[in-house]
Design a protein around this motif. Structure first.
Motif, short mmCIF file in Angstrom:
data_model
loop_
_atom_site.label_atom_id
_atom_site.label_comp_id
_atom_site.label_asym_id
_atom_site.label_seq_id
_atom_site.Cartn_x
_atom_site.Cartn_y
_atom_site.Cartn_z
N THR A 211 0.97 -1.19 0.08
CA THR A 211 -0.14 0.05 -0.16
C THR A 211 0.83 1.22 0.05
O THR A 211 2.26 1.17 0.59
CB THR A 211 -0.98 0.03 1.00
OG1 THR A 211 -0.21 0.28 2.34
CG2 THR A 211 -1.82 -1.07 1.50
N ASN A 212 0.15 2.37 -0.57
CA ASN A 212 0.96 3.66 -0.55
C ASN A 212 -0.01 4.74 -0.45
O ASN A 212 -1.00 4.59 -1.20
CB ASN A 212 1.84 3.74 -1.76
CG ASN A 212 2.71 5.02 -1.76
OD1 ASN A 212 2.40 5.74 -1.33
ND2 ASN A 212 3.63 4.90 -2.52
N SER A 213 0.06 5.59 0.52
CA SER A 213 -0.86 6.64 0.61
C SER A 213 -0.11 7.96 1.07
O SER A 213 0.88 7.95 1.59
CB SER A 213 -1.82 6.28 1.86
OG SER A 213 -1.14 6.15 3.12
N GLU A 214 -0.61 8.85 0.59
CA GLU A 214 -0.02 10.36 0.72
C GLU A 214 -1.09 11.31 1.08
O GLU A 214 -2.11 11.37 0.23
CB GLU A 214 0.66 10.63 -0.75
CG GLU A 214 1.36 12.18 -0.34
CD GLU A 214 2.24 12.49 -1.78
OE1 GLU A 214 1.93 13.75 -2.07
OE2 GLU A 214 2.73 11.86 -2.38
N GLU A 215 -0.90 12.01 1.93
CA GLU A 215 -1.91 13.08 2.51
C GLU A 215 -1.34 14.41 2.59
O GLU A 215 -0.37 14.65 3.18
CB GLU A 215 -2.65 12.35 3.77
CG GLU A 215 -3.76 13.48 4.32
CD GLU A 215 -4.53 12.88 5.22
OE1 GLU A 215 -5.88 13.39 5.61
OE2 GLU A 215 -4.12 11.61 5.92
N ASN A 216 -1.96 15.47 2.02
CA ASN A 216 -1.43 16.72 2.40
C ASN A 216 -2.50 17.53 2.85
O ASN A 216 -3.71 17.55 2.64
CB ASN A 216 -1.20 17.54 1.15
CG ASN A 216 0.11 16.66 0.31
OD1 ASN A 216 1.10 17.11 0.90
ND2 ASN A 216 0.02 15.90 -0.45
N ILE A 217 -2.38 18.23 3.99
CA ILE A 217 -3.20 19.19 4.83
C ILE A 217 -2.71 20.69 4.75
O ILE A 217 -1.62 21.01 5.47
CB ILE A 217 -3.43 18.90 6.15
CG1 ILE A 217 -3.80 17.20 6.31
CG2 ILE A 217 -4.48 19.41 6.95
CD1 ILE A 217 -3.80 16.45 7.36
N LYS A 218 -3.38 21.41 4.34
CA LYS A 218 -3.13 23.02 4.37
C LYS A 218 -4.30 23.83 5.03
O LYS A 218 -5.55 23.54 4.73
CB LYS A 218 -3.11 23.56 3.03
CG LYS A 218 -2.20 22.76 2.00
CD LYS A 218 -2.04 23.27 0.52
CE LYS A 218 -1.46 22.36 -0.33
NZ LYS A 218 -1.66 22.77 -1.75
N THR A 219 -3.81 24.58 6.06
CA THR A 219 -4.83 25.03 7.00
C THR A 219 -4.31 26.69 7.16
O THR A 219 -3.24 27.12 7.33
CB THR A 219 -4.53 24.38 8.51
OG1 THR A 219 -4.72 23.27 8.51
CG2 THR A 219 -5.64 25.17 9.50
N GLY A 220 -5.22 27.67 7.18
CA GLY A 220 -5.03 28.98 7.50
C GLY A 220 -6.30 29.51 8.32
O GLY A 220 -7.39 29.27 8.07
N LYS A 221 -5.97 30.36 9.28
CA LYS A 221 -7.05 31.13 10.07
C LYS A 221 -6.59 32.25 10.74
O LYS A 221 -5.38 32.63 10.77
CB LYS A 221 -7.58 30.05 11.20
CG LYS A 221 -6.75 29.83 12.27
CD LYS A 221 -7.25 29.17 13.27
CE LYS A 221 -6.67 29.02 14.55
NZ LYS A 221 -7.20 28.50 15.90
N ILE A 222 -7.45 33.23 10.88
CA ILE A 222 -7.24 34.68 11.43
C ILE A 222 -8.57 34.68 12.48
O ILE A 222 -9.71 34.54 12.19
CB ILE A 222 -7.19 35.52 10.37
CG1 ILE A 222 -6.81 36.67 10.85
CG2 ILE A 222 -8.44 35.74 9.57
CD1 ILE A 222 -6.40 37.90 10.07
N ASP A 223 -7.83 35.35 13.51
CA ASP A 223 -9.03 36.04 14.61
C ASP A 223 -8.55 37.35 15.05
O ASP A 223 -7.46 37.76 15.13
CB ASP A 223 -8.82 34.75 15.86
CG ASP A 223 -9.18 33.48 15.51
OD1 ASP A 223 -10.31 33.16 15.24
OD2 ASP A 223 -8.24 32.82 15.62
N LEU A 224 -9.80 38.14 15.17
CA LEU A 224 -9.73 39.74 15.84
C LEU A 224 -10.45 39.71 16.87
O LEU A 224 -11.65 39.52 16.88
CB LEU A 224 -10.26 40.58 14.36
CG LEU A 224 -9.30 40.49 13.32
CD1 LEU A 224 -9.75 39.61 12.09
CD2 LEU A 224 -9.03 41.91 12.59
#
Length: 200
Positions: free
Chosen positions: A60-73
């Motif tokens: 088996t071969n698996s690849e996962e990419n996770i991109k996150t961005g957030k802003i709080d004021l």
């Protein structure tokens, strides 16, 4: 596994607006090149359906990419002689992508019912049962063990998901009374593609 984050905390303007932000990236790769699977139930006699659990191998071969961005004021403000009030707003986004592939090989009794079988091969210890001299039609003219692709048609897929959120919250004080209320909205979208590929 890789995980990285960049975080910022700021205070801006005469009204002391607090700004917090985050961007992050994660990557997970997992590869199993040759996992052996075995049970003691013996080998199937059929000629078309290999059983991966009977001395089989799976990669088996698996690849996962996770991109996150957030802003709080966060903005403090004065209300009815109280300066302990706070309103917060924020938004964020996360994108996940995953690719997965697997292939499975299983063992069956060679030739189905075409050849006489050497039943002694199927009771050999596992470190001997799959030696090359026992594969296919053996030197004694009897059927041994055959290797067959046991991969199912949907053994690979590409998946992705996207989550977007936004919120507003108010922390308000009126004399001895404190009220916290707000609204949050979230949108989630998920996709899955699993090709029904044909197997030779």
């Amino acid at each position: 596994i890789y995980n990285g984050q960049l975080i910022g905390e700021h205070q801006a303007g005469s009204k002391k607006t607090k700004i917090n932000w985050l961007v992050a990236y994660s990557k997970v790769n997992r590869e199993i090149p040759n996992q052996m699977i075995s049970t003691t139930s013996g080998l199937p006699s059929g000629g078309t359906a290999a059983q991966g659990a009977n001395g089989g191998m799976i990669s088996t071969n698996s690849e996962e990419n996770i991109k996150t961005g957030k802003i709080d004021l966060a903005q403090p403000y004065r209300f009815l002689n109280s300066d302990q009030n706070l309103i917060k707003i924020g938004a964020g986004y996360q994108d996940r992508e995953r690719d997965f592939f697997s292939r499975q090989l299983g063992f069956i009794r060679y030739g189905g019912n075409t050849y006489e079988r050497d039943e002694s091969v199927y009771t050999l210890p596992e470190d001997q049962r799959f030696l090359s001299q026992y594969l296919g039609l053996m030197a004694n003219g009897k059927a041994g063990v055959a290797v067959q692709d046991a991969t199912v048609p949907n053994s690979e897929y590409q998946a992705s998901s996207a989550t977007t959120h936004a919120y507003v919250m108010n922390d308000q004080r009126i004399k001895k009374l404190r009220m916290i209320y707000g609204l949050r909205m979230e949108r989630f979208n998920q996709k899955l593609t699993a090709p029904q590929r044909g197997l030779d």
